[in-house]
Scaffold this motif. Sequence first.
Motif, PDB file in Angstrom:
ATOM      1  N   ASP A   1      -1.628  13.237  -9.326  1.00  0.00           N
ATOM      2  CA  ASP A   1      -2.070  14.501  -8.730  1.00  0.00           C
ATOM      3  C   ASP A   1      -1.750  15.684  -9.637  1.00  0.00           C
ATOM      4  OD1 ASP A   1      -3.054  13.123  -6.542  1.00  0.00           O
ATOM      5  OD2 ASP A   1      -1.312  13.587  -5.257  1.00  0.00           O
TER       6      ASP A   1
ATOM      7  N   LYS B   1       1.632   8.406  -7.538  1.00  0.00           N
ATOM      8  CA  LYS B   1       0.495   9.215  -7.094  1.00  0.00           C
ATOM      9  C   LYS B   1       0.759  10.702  -7.356  1.00  0.00           C
ATOM     10  CE  LYS B   1      -2.642  10.025  -3.227  1.00  0.00           C
ATOM     11  NZ  LYS B   1      -2.923  11.341  -3.687  1.00  0.00           N
TER      12      LYS B   1
ATOM     13  N   ASP C   1       4.891   3.902  -5.294  1.00  0.00           N
ATOM     14  CA  ASP C   1       3.495   4.335  -5.303  1.00  0.00           C
ATOM     15  C   ASP C   1       3.363   5.835  -5.027  1.00  0.00           C
ATOM     16  OD1 ASP C   1       2.002   2.054  -5.963  1.00  0.00           O
ATOM     17  OD2 ASP C   1       1.837   1.399  -3.876  1.00  0.00           O
ATOM     18  N   GLU C   2       4.119   6.337  -4.053  1.00  0.00           N
ATOM     19  CA  GLU C   2       4.067   7.766  -3.713  1.00  0.00           C
ATOM     20  C   GLU C   2       4.401   8.626  -4.924  1.00  0.00           C
ATOM     21  OE1 GLU C   2       6.508   8.930  -0.382  1.00  0.00           O
ATOM     22  OE2 GLU C   2       5.871   7.173   0.771  1.00  0.00           O
TER      23      GLU C   2
ATOM     24  N   ALA D   1      -4.447  -1.161  -8.704  1.00  0.00           N
ATOM     25  CA  ALA D   1      -3.077  -0.797  -8.336  1.00  0.00           C
ATOM     26  C   ALA D   1      -2.234  -2.059  -8.184  1.00  0.00           C
ATOM     27  CB  ALA D   1      -3.085   0.001  -7.037  1.00  0.00           C
TER      28      ALA D   1
ATOM     29  N   LEU E   1      -0.191   2.438 -11.002  1.00  0.00           N
ATOM     30  CA  LEU E   1      -1.532   2.943 -10.725  1.00  0.00           C
ATOM     31  C   LEU E   1      -2.279   3.197 -12.023  1.00  0.00           C
ATOM     32  CD1 LEU E   1      -0.676   5.646  -8.026  1.00  0.00           C
ATOM     33  CD2 LEU E   1      -1.468   3.303  -7.623  1.00  0.00           C
TER      34      LEU E   1
END
Length: 157
Positions: free
Chosen positions: A149, A145, A141-142, A87, A117
């Motif tokens: 997901d 992610k 990053d959120e 990352a 990522l």
Amino acid sequence: MMLALGAAPAAASDDALVVYKSLTPEVALEAAQAALKKCRDNGFQIAVAVVDRFGQPQVMLRDRFAGLHAPDTAVRKAYTSVSFRTATGDLAKSVRSGQLDPGLAQLPHVAMLGGGLMIEAAGSLLGGIGVSGAPGGDRDDECAKAGLDAIRDKLDF
């Protein structure tokens, strides 16, 4: 003579080939769209990029009001996560702490900032996702992610 060639050991021919998995464009797009949606829902205008395992862009989406730097930075973050197999937020911390040479951040196409990522499945590197434009690498990053997901059930985890 042809019979002798056809009877060559399988291992010799296996060593001449490299087999790898890659994301379909549709799955790469789905990841990018989910990351974009997450950032939009949080009130951020961003750019998101998905690169393949070789760092080549598959998808790049830029929201209407994302900064001019955002598309290039998103691609660079995704590329960096693939290149260093980690990352980009972790890489940034390692540079700041002195664990990594700061000169690495000056390499072409590298962006050691949070928001990049790796995309992995069953131990195979498939590519990377990079987000740029939210206020801070942790928020990038959120969103990245959220992109991972969204496609997790389509990958061989």
